[in-house]
Write a protein that holds these residues in place. Structure first.
Motif, PDB file in Angstrom:
ATOM      1  N   PHE A 279       0.908  -1.145  -0.176  1.00 43.71           N
ATOM      2  CA  PHE A 279      -0.024  -0.011   0.211  1.00 43.71           C
ATOM      3  C   PHE A 279       0.735   1.520   0.180  1.00 43.71           C
ATOM      4  N   ASP A 280       0.779   1.740  -1.151  1.00 43.20           N
ATOM      5  CA  ASP A 280       1.273   3.525  -0.720  1.00 43.20           C
ATOM      6  C   ASP A 280       0.146   4.487  -0.862  1.00 43.20           C
ATOM      7  N   LEU A 281       0.328   5.382  -0.264  1.00 43.56           N
ATOM      8  CA  LEU A 281      -0.236   6.677  -0.137  1.00 43.56           C
ATOM      9  C   LEU A 281      -0.831   6.727  -1.855  1.00 43.56           C
ATOM     10  N   ILE A 282      -0.003   7.071  -2.335  1.00 42.76           N
ATOM     11  CA  ILE A 282      -0.630   7.965  -3.653  1.00 42.76           C
ATOM     12  C   ILE A 282      -0.618   6.702  -4.823  1.00 42.76           C
ATOM     13  N   GLU A 283      -1.709   5.266  -4.379  1.00 42.72           N
ATOM     14  CA  GLU A 283      -2.311   4.284  -4.748  1.00 42.72           C
ATOM     15  C   GLU A 283      -3.640   4.473  -5.114  1.00 42.72           C
ATOM     16  N   GLN A 284      -3.988   5.638  -5.333  1.00 39.23           N
ATOM     17  CA  GLN A 284      -5.972   5.841  -5.386  1.00 39.23           C
ATOM     18  C   GLN A 284      -6.742   4.643  -4.701  1.00 39.23           C
ATOM     19  N   ASP A 285      -6.772   3.732  -5.220  1.00 35.51           N
ATOM     20  CA  ASP A 285      -7.526   2.913  -5.582  1.00 35.51           C
ATOM     21  C   ASP A 285      -7.700   2.344  -4.099  1.00 35.51           C
ATOM     22  N   LYS A 286      -5.923   2.283  -3.647  1.00 33.33           N
ATOM     23  CA  LYS A 286      -6.207   1.261  -2.464  1.00 33.33           C
ATOM     24  C   LYS A 286      -6.446   2.485  -0.928  1.00 33.33           C
ATOM     25  N   LEU A 287      -6.097   3.708  -1.606  1.00 30.58           N
ATOM     26  CA  LEU A 287      -6.982   4.839  -0.230  1.00 30.58           C
ATOM     27  C   LEU A 287      -7.946   5.035  -0.544  1.00 30.58           C
ATOM     28  N   ARG A 288      -8.607   5.298  -1.336  1.00 25.06           N
ATOM     29  CA  ARG A 288      -9.994   5.149  -1.165  1.00 25.06           C
ATOM     30  C   ARG A 288     -10.757   3.855   0.043  1.00 25.06           C
ATOM     31  N   GLN A 289     -10.490   2.549  -0.530  1.00 25.17           N
ATOM     32  CA  GLN A 289     -10.256   1.112   0.081  1.00 25.17           C
ATOM     33  C   GLN A 289     -10.189   1.391   2.152  1.00 25.17           C
ATOM     34  N   TYR A 290      -8.647   2.512   2.397  1.00 18.39           N
ATOM     35  CA  TYR A 290      -8.300   2.469   3.285  1.00 18.39           C
ATOM     36  C   TYR A 290      -9.438   3.747   4.022  1.00 18.39           C
ATOM     37  N   ILE A 291     -10.582   4.392   3.421  1.00 16.82           N
ATOM     38  CA  ILE A 291     -10.994   6.042   3.157  1.00 16.82           C
ATOM     39  C   ILE A 291     -12.030   4.790   4.199  1.00 16.82           C
TER      40      ILE A 291
ATOM     41  N   TYR B   3      -9.458  -0.398   9.313  1.00 15.10           N
ATOM     42  CA  TYR B   3      -9.380  -1.486   9.494  1.00 15.10           C
ATOM     43  C   TYR B   3      -8.034  -2.317   8.358  1.00 15.10           C
ATOM     44  N   LEU B   4      -8.763  -1.877   7.306  1.00 13.59           N
ATOM     45  CA  LEU B   4      -7.755  -3.001   6.073  1.00 13.59           C
ATOM     46  C   LEU B   4      -6.679  -2.677   6.259  1.00 13.59           C
ATOM     47  N   TYR B   5      -6.320  -1.500   7.031  1.00  9.32           N
ATOM     48  CA  TYR B   5      -4.806  -0.893   6.694  1.00  9.32           C
ATOM     49  C   TYR B   5      -3.829  -1.613   8.082  1.00  9.32           C
ATOM     50  N   SER B   6      -2.498  -2.211   7.389  1.00  5.41           N
ATOM     51  CA  SER B   6      -2.137  -3.134   8.039  1.00  5.41           C
ATOM     52  C   SER B   6      -0.290  -3.566   8.024  1.00  5.41           C
ATOM     53  N   ARG B   7      -0.417  -3.939   9.324  1.00  6.72           N
ATOM     54  CA  ARG B   7       1.135  -3.550   8.815  1.00  6.72           C
ATOM     55  C   ARG B   7       1.973  -5.539   8.666  1.00  6.72           C
ATOM     56  N   VAL B   8       2.774  -5.938   8.188  1.00  6.63           N
ATOM     57  CA  VAL B   8       3.693  -7.418   8.009  1.00  6.63           C
ATOM     58  C   VAL B   8       5.036  -6.911   8.682  1.00  6.63           C
ATOM     59  N   GLN B   9       5.463  -8.140   9.681  1.00  8.96           N
ATOM     60  CA  GLN B   9       6.713  -7.822   9.915  1.00  8.96           C
ATOM     61  C   GLN B   9       6.777  -9.423  10.460  1.00  8.96           C
ATOM     62  N   HIS B  10       7.742  -9.591  10.794  1.00  8.31           N
ATOM     63  CA  HIS B  10       8.520 -11.357  11.298  1.00  8.31           C
ATOM     64  C   HIS B  10       9.314 -11.072  12.184  1.00  8.31           C
ATOM     65  N   SER B  11       8.611 -12.253  13.031  1.00 11.35           N
ATOM     66  CA  SER B  11       9.376 -12.291  14.870  1.00 11.35           C
ATOM     67  C   SER B  11      10.421 -11.951  14.137  1.00 11.35           C
ATOM     68  N   GLN B  12      11.676 -12.925  12.716  1.00 13.40           N
ATOM     69  CA  GLN B  12      13.162 -12.846  12.909  1.00 13.40           C
ATOM     70  C   GLN B  12      13.648 -11.672  12.792  1.00 13.40           C
ATOM     71  N   THR B  13      12.814 -10.540  11.989  1.00 10.06           N
ATOM     72  CA  THR B  13      13.150  -9.711  11.028  1.00 10.06           C
ATOM     73  C   THR B  13      12.126  -8.779  12.168  1.00 10.06           C
ATOM     74  N   LEU B  14      11.724  -8.715  13.051  1.00 13.97           N
ATOM     75  CA  LEU B  14      10.571  -7.456  13.487  1.00 13.97           C
ATOM     76  C   LEU B  14      11.100  -5.712  13.095  1.00 13.97           C
ATOM     77  N   PRO B  15      12.683  -5.600  12.861  1.00 14.32           N
ATOM     78  CA  PRO B  15      12.476  -4.245  11.991  1.00 14.32           C
ATOM     79  C   PRO B  15      12.302  -3.630  10.657  1.00 14.32           C
ATOM     80  N   LEU B  16      12.568  -5.139   9.620  1.00  8.85           N
ATOM     81  CA  LEU B  16      12.108  -4.652   8.973  1.00  8.85           C
ATOM     82  C   LEU B  16      10.090  -4.836   8.676  1.00  8.85           C
ATOM     83  N   GLU B  17       9.771  -3.963   9.060  1.00  9.68           N
ATOM     84  CA  GLU B  17       8.310  -3.837   8.472  1.00  9.68           C
ATOM     85  C   GLU B  17       7.634  -3.254   7.320  1.00  9.68           C
TER      86      GLU B  17
END
Length: 251
Positions: A134-146, A150-164
């Protein structure tokens, strides 16, 4: 002998401000007589019927101009006018229903926050199948977020926590329409622990995810971490973004 009513009597009888009655007169909807001696407005019994009709049609959503011109319409034109007004109301009803659905989602987010505060680290399945970038300049996805934050999500992994990575959750059916390179995460298991993660809105954006993860890893091996946005609110005088976080349990 005709009976006449003063504007104050009419105002009280219909519970309509005198200023409104004067406005209707200015717009040509009412035509009260003026007394021959004092020139005060004098309303007749016929005016009572006219005012009743104006109130009736205004309650249907008609404008004063439409009400004023109704006597010049044919029955067919009456039907067309009422059909148009019904269509307008149906559109408004759809908008209100949609708005109510969004309000209910926000109320549910508050309830979810409270449940996670009161009962953290419950084992459950995750409520999404796939997350795409999701990039803020992607209008379709930004409309979905608006439509649904709750669709907005952050993805990480336990072994590489800072790489979000940050994305939008989509159904498995929708996922096929996205290029593989944009897929950040796909659901592989159904065993997760959930808790409330909060991130302070301040320089550095510190959050309490590492503390939660350390607690869980005392008894479990963990994999992917998915944090789904709930709401932004204050707690103890500080402003936080609150997330429902799912930690994948591997063993």
């Amino acid at each position: 002998m005709n009976r006449f009513f003063q504007i104050g009597e009419i105002s009280q009888f219909f519970d309509v401000p005198a200023s409104t009655l004067r406005y209707w007169e200015d717009k040509g909807v009412l035509h009260p007589e003026k007394g021959s001696e004092n020139r005060y407005r004098e309303y007749t019994v016929e005016d009572l019927m006219t005012i009743s009709d104006v109130i009736f049609y205004k309650n249907l959503g008609l404008q004063l101009k439409e009400i004023r011109d109704m006597d010049d319409l044919t029955p067919v034109q009456h039907g067309q006018l009422f059909t148009e007004k019904l269509s307008e109301l149906e559109q408004q009803q759809k908008m209100l229903t949609h708005r109510m659905e969004k309000l209910n989602r926000h109320i549910q987010a508050v309830k979810t926050l409270e449940d996670l505060q009161n009962d953290p680290y419950q084992e459950s399945d995750i409520d999404t199948d796939c997350i795409v970038s999701f990039d803020l300049i992607e209008q379709d996805k930004l409309r979905q977020y608006i439509e649904n934050p709750y669709l907005y999500s952050r993805v990480q992994h336990s072994q590489t926590l800072p790489l979000e990575q940050r994305g939008i959750t989509v159904s498995s059916d929708m996922a096929v329409s996205f290029p593989e390179a944009s897929i950040l995460w796909r659901k592989k298991t159904n065993r997760y622990l959930t808790f409330l993660m909060k991130e302070e809105i301040t320089a550095g954006f510190q959050n309490d995810l590492p503390c939660h993860l350390a607690h869980i890893q005392k008894t479990h091996h963990t994999g992917s971490i998915i944090s789904r946005f709930l709401l932004c609110a204050q707690e103890h005088g500080r402003t936080y973004d609150f997330y429902k976080t799912f930690v994948e349990i591997l063993s």
